[in-house]
Scaffold this motif. Structure first.
Motif, PDB file in Angstrom:
ATOM      1  N   PHE A 290       1.000  -1.089   0.067  1.00 16.00           N
ATOM      2  CA  PHE A 290      -0.030   0.097  -0.110  1.00 16.00           C
ATOM      3  C   PHE A 290       0.740   1.298  -0.019  1.00 16.00           C
ATOM      4  O   PHE A 290       0.650   1.999   0.692  1.00 16.00           O
ATOM      5  CB  PHE A 290      -1.034   0.034   1.238  1.00 16.00           C
ATOM      6  N   ARG A 291       1.891   1.320  -0.859  1.00 14.47           N
ATOM      7  CA  ARG A 291       2.675   2.429  -0.706  1.00 14.47           C
ATOM      8  C   ARG A 291       2.461   3.546  -1.450  1.00 14.47           C
ATOM      9  O   ARG A 291       1.440   3.954  -1.823  1.00 14.47           O
ATOM     10  CB  ARG A 291       3.960   1.909  -1.712  1.00 14.47           C
ATOM     11  N   VAL A 292       3.234   4.688  -0.982  1.00 14.54           N
ATOM     12  CA  VAL A 292       2.861   6.033  -1.418  1.00 14.54           C
ATOM     13  C   VAL A 292       2.718   6.028  -2.815  1.00 14.54           C
ATOM     14  O   VAL A 292       3.589   5.417  -3.747  1.00 14.54           O
ATOM     15  CB  VAL A 292       4.061   6.811  -1.114  1.00 14.54           C
ATOM     16  N   PRO A 293       1.828   6.768  -3.562  1.00 14.59           N
ATOM     17  CA  PRO A 293       1.297   6.468  -4.896  1.00 14.59           C
ATOM     18  C   PRO A 293       2.569   7.115  -5.772  1.00 14.59           C
ATOM     19  O   PRO A 293       2.736   6.431  -6.829  1.00 14.59           O
ATOM     20  CB  PRO A 293       0.165   7.573  -4.851  1.00 14.59           C
TER      21      PRO A 293
ATOM     22  N   VAL B 186      -8.726   7.843   3.466  1.00 14.64           N
ATOM     23  CA  VAL B 186      -9.032   8.987   4.213  1.00 14.64           C
ATOM     24  C   VAL B 186      -8.069   9.346   5.040  1.00 14.64           C
ATOM     25  O   VAL B 186      -8.249  10.229   6.184  1.00 14.64           O
ATOM     26  CB  VAL B 186     -10.380   8.656   4.757  1.00 14.64           C
ATOM     27  N   LEU B 187      -6.760   8.707   5.381  1.00 12.16           N
ATOM     28  CA  LEU B 187      -5.838   8.992   6.288  1.00 12.16           C
ATOM     29  C   LEU B 187      -5.310  10.235   6.185  1.00 12.16           C
ATOM     30  O   LEU B 187      -5.194  10.780   5.075  1.00 12.16           O
ATOM     31  CB  LEU B 187      -4.776   7.876   6.157  1.00 12.16           C
TER      32      LEU B 187
ATOM     33  N   PHE C 121       1.173   6.503   5.590  1.00  9.10           N
ATOM     34  CA  PHE C 121       1.120   5.613   6.686  1.00  9.10           C
ATOM     35  C   PHE C 121       0.283   4.191   6.156  1.00  9.10           C
ATOM     36  O   PHE C 121       0.433   3.098   6.695  1.00  9.10           O
ATOM     37  CB  PHE C 121       0.350   6.127   7.921  1.00  9.10           C
ATOM     38  N   ALA C 122      -0.194   4.609   5.060  1.00  5.85           N
ATOM     39  CA  ALA C 122      -0.796   3.357   4.428  1.00  5.85           C
ATOM     40  C   ALA C 122      -0.220   2.244   4.251  1.00  5.85           C
ATOM     41  O   ALA C 122      -0.636   1.002   4.251  1.00  5.85           O
ATOM     42  CB  ALA C 122      -1.601   3.831   3.189  1.00  5.85           C
TER      43      ALA C 122
ATOM     44  N   VAL D  33      -8.676  -4.485   1.898  1.00  2.23           N
ATOM     45  CA  VAL D  33      -8.469  -3.662   0.692  1.00  2.23           C
ATOM     46  C   VAL D  33      -7.719  -2.212   1.126  1.00  2.23           C
ATOM     47  O   VAL D  33      -8.049  -1.996   2.293  1.00  2.23           O
ATOM     48  CB  VAL D  33      -9.921  -3.737  -0.240  1.00  2.23           C
ATOM     49  N   ARG D  34      -7.183  -1.767  -0.013  1.00  2.00           N
ATOM     50  CA  ARG D  34      -6.448  -0.299   0.454  1.00  2.00           C
ATOM     51  C   ARG D  34      -7.551   0.777   0.478  1.00  2.00           C
ATOM     52  O   ARG D  34      -7.154   1.723   1.277  1.00  2.00           O
ATOM     53  CB  ARG D  34      -5.718  -0.092  -0.847  1.00  2.00           C
TER      54      ARG D  34
END
Length: 288
Positions: free
Chosen positions: A130-133, A205-206, A211-212, A199-200
């Motif tokens: 779930f990395r930084v886009p 909404v974080l 942190f995802a 699921v991601r």
């Protein structure tokens, strides 16, 4: 009015905080037949975990526990200094002494209101997918998080021993959990109980999107469909709410830290009633 036995769920009790310990001390079933699903982060220290799960298992007909990241920490001031897999296995032994169902036990079947349904506690960790886009690799994503000052304490206290990394431990847990879920009775819907969202999307909404990457794995993104979930119960995000993904109800059931739940009111009320039959009917209506 006497309520029928219900399937109840909560997570992220964090009883190291006195206010949260008081909440757990007062947490009781509405019926002697109620079950309680606990989706991780009871506490960090072994003695606190033992106290909370022992108390809850003495009150509810059955307690089902899925570990969070905080239970897997090895705090330097905890007399129990087991790390990684050994710590998890010791927590499983503790739960079995207390009569608490763990991800290592046969999945129980809830036959009360909203049942029957297979209750499946899961332990799959996360693997930084779930990395930084804007990051194309795990390391780039971690570098961006460190640069922003958003770093999960897991990096210091959650040890993967004997696995070479948390990603490797996650991979092993995913494989084992998929095997277990494939062996369930396919005629029954499931309630999947995991500390992290499967699921991601719930992490969108974080406040701190970096942190995802400590919040799950893309390997589980279709489990709610593959394994017949009527409902998915999770925590970790400290954002209690109901969302739907592919028609499946996802319930985030965190208590969270006092500074968080006190913004919502002076008395916390995170415990949700899970009703698999209603969720299954809703899905069938949508599909029809």
């Amino acid at each position: 009015m006497i309520l029928p036995p219900r399937l109840r769920a909560v997570s992220d009790l964090h009883i190291g905080y006195p206010e949260n310990r008081s909440f757990v001390r007062e947490l009781r079933p509405g019926n002697d037949g109620d079950w309680l699903l606990v989706a991780g982060d009871v506490a960090e220290r072994y003695a606190d975990i033992e106290w909370a799960l022992g108390l809850l298992s003495s009150r509810f007909a059955r307690v089902v526990w899925a570990p969070g990241n905080h239970e897997l920490w090895t705090p330097p001031d905890d007399p129990v200094q087991l790390r990684g897999e050994e710590r998890y296995r010791e927590l499983v032994r503790l739960c079995r002494r207390l009569g608490v169902v763990t991800p290592e036990d046969p999945y129980p079947v809830w036959k009360g209101e909203g049942g029957p349904a297979t209750i499946a506690p899961l332990f799959v960790l996360y693997d930084y997918t779930f990395r930084v886009p804007e990051a194309s690799t795990r390391q780039e994503s971690l570098d961006l998080a460190y640069a922003a000052g958003v770093v999960c304490t897991d990096e210091a206290l959650l040890h993967p021993d004997p696995h070479p990394s948390r990603e490797a431990w996650c991979e092993a847990r995913v494989a084992e959990t998929e095997r277990r879920l494939a062996e369930r009775n396919p005629a029954l819907p499931t309630v999947l109980v995991n500390h992290y969202p499967l699921v991601r999307a719930p992490t969108d909404v974080l406040w701190y999107p970096q942190f995802a990457q400590w919040c799950g794995t893309v390997r589980t993104r279709d489990w709610h469909l593959r394994f017949g979930a009527a409902t998915v119960v999770y925590g970790h995000l400290h954002i209690p709410r109901t969302t739907f993904h592919d028609g499946v109800r996802f319930e985030e059931v965190s208590l969270g830290y006092p500074r968080e739940w006190q913004r919502r009111g002076p008395v916390p009320d995170p415990v949700r009633t899970i009703h698999p039959a209603d969720d299954l009917r809703r899905m069938q209506q949508l599909a029809g």
